[in-house]
Design a protein around this motif. Structure first.
Motif, PDB file in Angstrom:
ATOM      1  N   ASN A 363       0.846  -1.188   0.000  1.00 23.18           N
ATOM      2  CA  ASN A 363       0.000   0.000   0.000  1.00 23.18           C
ATOM      3  C   ASN A 363       0.887   1.246   0.000  1.00 23.18           C
ATOM      4  OD1 ASN A 363       0.685   0.760   2.738  1.00 23.18           O
ATOM      5  ND2 ASN A 363      -0.785  -0.770   3.474  1.00 23.18           N
ATOM      6  N   SER A 364       0.277   2.397  -0.177  1.00 25.09           N
ATOM      7  CA  SER A 364       1.059   3.618  -0.344  1.00 25.09           C
ATOM      8  C   SER A 364       1.904   3.952   0.880  1.00 25.09           C
ATOM      9  CB  SER A 364       0.132   4.799  -0.676  1.00 25.09           C
ATOM     10  OG  SER A 364      -0.821   4.993   0.348  1.00 25.09           O
ATOM     11  N   GLN A 365       1.398   3.628   2.070  1.00 23.44           N
ATOM     12  CA  GLN A 365       2.169   3.897   3.291  1.00 23.44           C
ATOM     13  C   GLN A 365       3.407   3.021   3.351  1.00 23.44           C
ATOM     14  OE1 GLN A 365       1.498   6.400   5.294  1.00 23.44           O
ATOM     15  NE2 GLN A 365       3.371   5.975   6.467  1.00 23.44           N
ATOM     16  N   GLU A 366       3.289   1.775   2.908  1.00 25.47           N
ATOM     17  CA  GLU A 366       4.440   0.875   2.887  1.00 25.47           C
ATOM     18  C   GLU A 366       5.477   1.347   1.872  1.00 25.47           C
ATOM     19  OE1 GLU A 366       2.508  -3.456   4.098  1.00 25.47           O
ATOM     20  OE2 GLU A 366       2.233  -2.691   2.061  1.00 25.47           O
ATOM     21  N   VAL A 367       5.003   1.814   0.720  1.00 24.47           N
ATOM     22  CA  VAL A 367       5.924   2.357  -0.292  1.00 24.47           C
ATOM     23  C   VAL A 367       6.654   3.566   0.275  1.00 24.47           C
ATOM     24  CG1 VAL A 367       6.098   3.490  -2.538  1.00 24.47           C
ATOM     25  CG2 VAL A 367       4.614   1.497  -2.261  1.00 24.47           C
ATOM     26  N   LEU A 368       5.897   4.442   0.909  1.00 30.01           N
ATOM     27  CA  LEU A 368       6.487   5.647   1.482  1.00 30.01           C
ATOM     28  C   LEU A 368       7.539   5.296   2.530  1.00 30.01           C
ATOM     29  CD1 LEU A 368       6.622   8.697   1.797  1.00 30.01           C
ATOM     30  CD2 LEU A 368       4.660   8.564   3.342  1.00 30.01           C
ATOM     31  N   GLU A 369       7.237   4.340   3.401  1.00 28.49           N
ATOM     32  CA  GLU A 369       8.175   3.944   4.437  1.00 28.49           C
ATOM     33  C   GLU A 369       9.425   3.319   3.832  1.00 28.49           C
ATOM     34  OE1 GLU A 369       8.087   4.709   7.610  1.00 28.49           O
ATOM     35  OE2 GLU A 369       6.225   5.795   7.196  1.00 28.49           O
ATOM     36  N   THR A 370       9.253   2.550   2.749  1.00 27.67           N
ATOM     37  CA  THR A 370      10.394   1.942   2.072  1.00 27.67           C
ATOM     38  C   THR A 370      11.304   3.015   1.490  1.00 27.67           C
ATOM     39  OG1 THR A 370       9.140  -0.049   1.498  1.00 27.67           O
ATOM     40  CG2 THR A 370      11.110   0.402   0.200  1.00 27.67           C
ATOM     41  N   VAL A 371      10.699   3.997   0.841  1.00 27.13           N
ATOM     42  CA  VAL A 371      11.474   5.089   0.249  1.00 27.13           C
ATOM     43  C   VAL A 371      12.189   5.888   1.335  1.00 27.13           C
ATOM     44  CG1 VAL A 371      11.306   7.259  -1.021  1.00 27.13           C
ATOM     45  CG2 VAL A 371      10.034   5.257  -1.801  1.00 27.13           C
ATOM     46  N   LYS A 372      11.495   6.182   2.415  1.00 26.93           N
ATOM     47  CA  LYS A 372      12.098   6.945   3.514  1.00 26.93           C
ATOM     48  C   LYS A 372      13.266   6.190   4.139  1.00 26.93           C
ATOM     49  CE  LYS A 372       8.216   9.834   5.048  1.00 26.93           C
ATOM     50  NZ  LYS A 372       7.258  10.103   6.158  1.00 26.93           N
ATOM     51  N   LYS A 373      13.104   4.883   4.273  1.00 31.80           N
ATOM     52  CA  LYS A 373      14.170   4.065   4.873  1.00 31.80           C
ATOM     53  C   LYS A 373      15.417   4.077   4.011  1.00 31.80           C
ATOM     54  CE  LYS A 373      15.124  -0.601   6.617  1.00 31.80           C
ATOM     55  NZ  LYS A 373      14.572  -1.976   6.800  1.00 31.80           N
ATOM     56  N   GLU A 374      15.242   3.920   2.692  1.00 34.38           N
ATOM     57  CA  GLU A 374      16.382   3.937   1.770  1.00 34.38           C
ATOM     58  C   GLU A 374      17.048   5.309   1.766  1.00 34.38           C
ATOM     59  OE1 GLU A 374      14.994   2.702  -2.022  1.00 34.38           O
ATOM     60  OE2 GLU A 374      14.723   0.605  -1.431  1.00 34.38           O
ATOM     61  N   TRP A 375      16.235   6.347   1.820  1.00 38.56           N
ATOM     62  CA  TRP A 375      16.775   7.697   1.827  1.00 38.56           C
ATOM     63  C   TRP A 375      17.551   7.967   3.111  1.00 38.56           C
ATOM     64  CZ3 TRP A 375      18.373  11.096  -1.291  1.00 38.56           C
ATOM     65  CH2 TRP A 375      18.525  12.438  -0.931  1.00 38.56           C
TER      66      TRP A 375
END
Length: 469
Positions: A363-375
């Motif tokens: 879901n979009s929250q999981e995508v966002l968290e994944t992107v934030k973690k990589e960043w």
């Protein structure tokens, strides 16, 4: 959220034409566009690019087109308005719903000022002000346009939201807009057929390649970045900046001839100059492979007759190359060409497409968290692989808006926060434009300008008449 289009100041006025359109024309338009869906699905790459708004980049693709003559401002405004019917995703805004985000059609596009006219005495300064003007994801449409008028010459500036389209789509949008304007010159009542069947999803690419099992087809690769464009941590308030440099047609023809003589592409030449500039600036450990990432247009894997909408269909590929002391440009190029040949054998960009498609179940929250973690990982390590996006030739033939020929054009890629960095390239009328967007004071303007000087210096050495390194 329900964006209705922000009206920006800067002493400019909305273009005439739309607000005075007759009722009959509006009814006709509504009938023509009645097949446009009110909502559209969000693709996995849409979500990823949308997430970049949270501290990674300005999520904006931009274009600048220069004309020696004036355009008809009312027809241009109409063409921009009609473009959101021709490609419906441009007439939407992103609804950030956790489980199922979607594109929502703008509620009343007729009330939006799709293009504004601005008289200027300093064209370059006005273009830069437009480039620095933010695109508000929650208030602005996916497309905004400005017509700059300097004496008898016009310059058209365009913004596109990277969440709904990639660089290739930005390039195609310029052709779409030119075509709409030209048709309006011939028939002021013209309305385009909405492209409601065009594919936007990477699944079409995987399907064309016969890939059905995503996880089993994904090959683990090296993912740790090896370096970053020079930057420093700073507590000062960030300021977005753009650096643009042009390589004239004569020099570009020399580069193209040099590339042909060495069995290389223009992209190989730019990558070579990119590596050598970074080797010079950063001085990494000798013989340690350093990485530059570059974008790949995934449309290459689709049948030519496939109907593709404005979309995000780009992959990422990586090239690792060690620095060698006192190596000539030609020798570095030979290594780049050899490495690129190996990459091209294995369907470049396909692995990143697989990885992105696996996000479809998130879901979009999981995508966002994944992107934030990589960043966050990049911020802690201080490393982020520099990127190249070469959009190639904007149009193989001159773009015409009616009878007015576009003399010059280039695309500006997004501005990235450090430690990320992207070099953008595009070509029109045999003029190569290099752009970089960044944020001071973490990334210094003098470093970016010095880097571009080094790249241009490397490219300028590519002269078949002397073939010097």
């Amino acid at each position: 959220m329900a964006p209705q289009g922000s009206q920006k100041g800067n002493g400019s006025d909305p273009l005439p034409g739309l607000k005075n359109a007759g009722i009959g024309k509006k009814v006709c338009l509504e009938m023509k566009s009645q097949n446009i869906p009110q909502t559209m699905p969000v693709t996995s790459q849409d979500m990823f690019n949308y997430a970049a708004r949270y501290g990674i980049s300005n999520h904006t693709l931009q274009a600048v087109i220069h004309f020696k003559d004036k355009l008809d401002e009312a027809k241009l405004a109409r063409a921009v308005r009609l473009s959101i019917d021709a490609e419906p995703v441009l007439g939407c805004f992103f609804v950030e719903r956790e489980n199922s985000p979607f594109w929502q059609r703008l509620f009343d596009p007729e009330k939006i000022s799709w293009c504004r006219l601005e008289e200027t005495k300093d064209r370059e300064d006005s273009v830069m002000k437009f480039l620095l003007e933010p695109l508000n994801m929650d208030l602005d449409p996916q497309i905004l346009a400005l017509l700059l008028r300097y004496c008898q010459e016009d310059t058209l500036c365009i913004k596109l939201n990277h969440a709904c389209c990639d660089g290739r789509s930005a390039r195609e949008y310029l052709k779409l807009l030119a075509g709409l304007y030209t048709k309006l010159c011939r028939d002021p009542s013209f309305e385009p057929e909405p492209n409601v069947q065009g594919k936007r999803d990477q699944s079409a690419v995987l399907e064309a390649q016969g890939i059905t099992e995503l996880k089993s087809s994904l090959i683990p690769e090296e993912t740790e970045p090896t370096w970053a464009f020079p930057w420093q941590r700073s507590a000062e308030q960030e300021s977005m900046q753009f650096s643009v440099t042009r390589i004239p047609s004569g020099n570009f023809r020399n580069i193209a001839a040099y590339a042909r003589a060495h069995g290389a592409t223009i992209n190989d030449i730019i990558l070579t100059a990119y590596f050598r500039a970074l080797f010079d600036m950063i001085e990494p450990k000798l013989y340690a492979p350093m990485e530059i990432q570059f974008t790949v247009d995934l449309r290459r894997y689709l049948p030519e007759e496939e109907n593709i909408s404005i979309s995000n269909l780009s992959g990422i590929e990586s090239l690792r190359l060690p620095g060698i002391k006192c190596e000539s440009f030609t020798s570095t190029l030979e290594r780049v060409v050899l490495a690129m040949k190996r990459i091209k054998i294995h369907f470049p960009g396909m692995q990143s497409a697989l990885a992105c498609e696996l996000m479809r179940g998130m879901n979009s929250q999981e995508v966002l968290e994944t992107v934030k973690k990589e960043w966050q990982t990049s911020l802690v390590s201080g490393k982020s692989s520099p990127m190249l996006t070469n959009l190639g030739v904007i149009s193989p033939t001159p773009l015409f808006f009616g009878e007015v020929e576009a003399e010059d054009a280039y695309v500006v890629t997004p501005a990235f926060h450090a430690p990320a960095f992207m070099l953008g390239a595009s070509t029109y009328n045999e003029v190569l434009t290099l752009t970089a967007g960044y944020y001071e004071s973490a990334t210094k303007k003098e470093d970016v300008d010095h880097f571009l000087d080094l790249v241009v210096g490397g490219l300028s050495s590519c002269d078949i008449r002397t073939d010097r390194a």
